[in-house]
Design an enzyme around this catalytic site. Structure first.
Site, PDB file in Angstrom:
ATOM      1  N   ASP A  28       0.827  -1.211   0.000  1.00  0.00           N
ATOM      2  CA  ASP A  28       0.000   0.000   0.000  1.00  0.00           C
ATOM      3  C   ASP A  28       0.864   1.265   0.000  1.00  0.00           C
ATOM      4  O   ASP A  28       1.949   1.280   0.575  1.00  0.00           O
ATOM      5  CB  ASP A  28      -0.909  -0.034   1.238  1.00  0.00           C
ATOM      6  CG  ASP A  28      -2.107   0.880   1.090  1.00  0.00           C
ATOM      7  OD1 ASP A  28      -2.303   1.460   0.005  1.00  0.00           O
ATOM      8  OD2 ASP A  28      -2.849   1.023   2.073  1.00  0.00           O
ATOM      9  N   HIS A  42       2.864   3.090  -8.943  1.00  0.00           N
ATOM     10  CA  HIS A  42       2.709   1.646  -9.177  1.00  0.00           C
ATOM     11  C   HIS A  42       3.947   1.081  -9.881  1.00  0.00           C
ATOM     12  O   HIS A  42       4.394  -0.025  -9.583  1.00  0.00           O
ATOM     13  CB  HIS A  42       1.462   1.372 -10.027  1.00  0.00           C
ATOM     14  CG  HIS A  42       0.179   1.748  -9.337  1.00  0.00           C
ATOM     15  ND1 HIS A  42      -0.075   1.423  -8.021  1.00  0.00           N
ATOM     16  CD2 HIS A  42      -0.921   2.422  -9.767  1.00  0.00           C
ATOM     17  CE1 HIS A  42      -1.277   1.874  -7.668  1.00  0.00           C
ATOM     18  NE2 HIS A  42      -1.801   2.495  -8.708  1.00  0.00           N
ATOM     19  N   LEU A  56      11.620 -20.417  -3.930  1.00  0.00           N
ATOM     20  CA  LEU A  56      10.508 -19.626  -3.386  1.00  0.00           C
ATOM     21  C   LEU A  56       9.262 -19.757  -4.261  1.00  0.00           C
ATOM     22  O   LEU A  56       9.369 -19.784  -5.496  1.00  0.00           O
ATOM     23  CB  LEU A  56      10.960 -18.154  -3.354  1.00  0.00           C
ATOM     24  CG  LEU A  56       9.908 -17.091  -3.025  1.00  0.00           C
ATOM     25  CD1 LEU A  56       9.545 -17.133  -1.545  1.00  0.00           C
ATOM     26  CD2 LEU A  56      10.421 -15.698  -3.383  1.00  0.00           C
TER      27      LEU A  56
END
Ligand code: FPP
Length: 234
Positions: free
Chosen positions: A16, A33, A127
């Site tokens: 955020d 973004h 991962l």
């Protein structure tokens, strides 16, 4: 003495503060973004390097369609281009990409790109990066229940039935949920999987979120006393 727990197996990130980061610099929101994506890559790489097994990233929620068409289109393009361009990054780091969310509600080109990166990285053992795109926690649970109904099992359902029909049932629950930018909400993020997560809120805006900030969150997590409804151990 309380024993220190080990590093989290699964970390969830609510990324955020991109818009505020851009505004502070007099830039348009989409720049935030773009920078946020660079941060996501840095955090993915670092998580892989320190041995985290699962990372979930909230890239686009079922509620984000309410944003302007310009911002929605930008985010869709950013996600699509990232998946296309960064295949080598995932391969070099043996990172497996999975997707959570409603694929059917996405533009077909974005959907195709998600399906191809998920398939192309499915053999990697490092991962696991769980990308939440067109994702809502309530929507995921409703879709899970509908899958069960479709299988004709609707007289009695158990927790395991629901869990087994979530988007990625093989991924363990979230150990540590990190939200940047000072907001302290869950915002429909992995509702089922966060039932016993430790929450960590950072005031740093996501594009500025650093590996040091992640280290701090992990350190805080290691000092938490996880009880899962049981008793204190001290
Ligand atoms: C929230 O900040 C952020 C988003 C809704 C988008 C996050 C997406 C990315 C960083 C791209 C990552 C993509 C991949 C594939 C990893 P906000 O815009 O709500 O910030 P604000 O609250 O300051 O306005």
């Amino acid at each position: 003495m309380q024993e220190e727990i080990s590093i989290p197996n699964h970390i969830g990130f609510i990324m955020d503060g991109n818009g505020r980061w851009a505004k502070k610099r007099g830039l348009i929101r989409t720049k935030g973004h773009q920078e946020g994506l660079e941060t996501a890559k840095k955090i993915i790489k670092y998580s892989s390097d320190i041995g985290i097994k699962y990372v979930s990233l909230y890239a686009f929620s079922t509620e984000n369609w309410k944003r302007t068409q310009e911002e929605v289109s930008f985010l869709m393009l950013l996600i699509k281009k990232h998946l296309k361009k960064e295949y080598n990054f995932y391969r070099e780091n043996q990172i497996r990409v999975v997707h959570s969310g409603n694929l059917d509600g996405l533009p077909s080109d974005v959907k195709d790109e998600i399906l191809s990166v998920v398939s192309d990285t499915s053999m990697y053992q490092g991962l696991t990066v769980n990308l939440l795109i067109n994702y809502g926690g309530r929507d995921e649970i409703v879709r899970a229940v509908n899958k069960i109904i479709k299988n004709d099992k609707f007289d009695f359902i158990t927790e395991s039935d629901i869990k087994d029909h979530l988007d990625n049932p093989q991924i363990p629950d979230v150990d540590l949920m990190i939200r940047s930018s000072g907001e302290e909400r869950l915002s429909n993020f992995l509702l089922w999987q966060c039932a016993y997560s430790e929450f960590y809120y950072s005031n740093v805006l996501w594009p500025d979120f650093s590996t040091d900030d992640l280290d701090m969150a992990i350190e805080a997590y290691k000092n938490r006393n996880r009880r899962f409804g049981g008793l204190h151990d001290k």
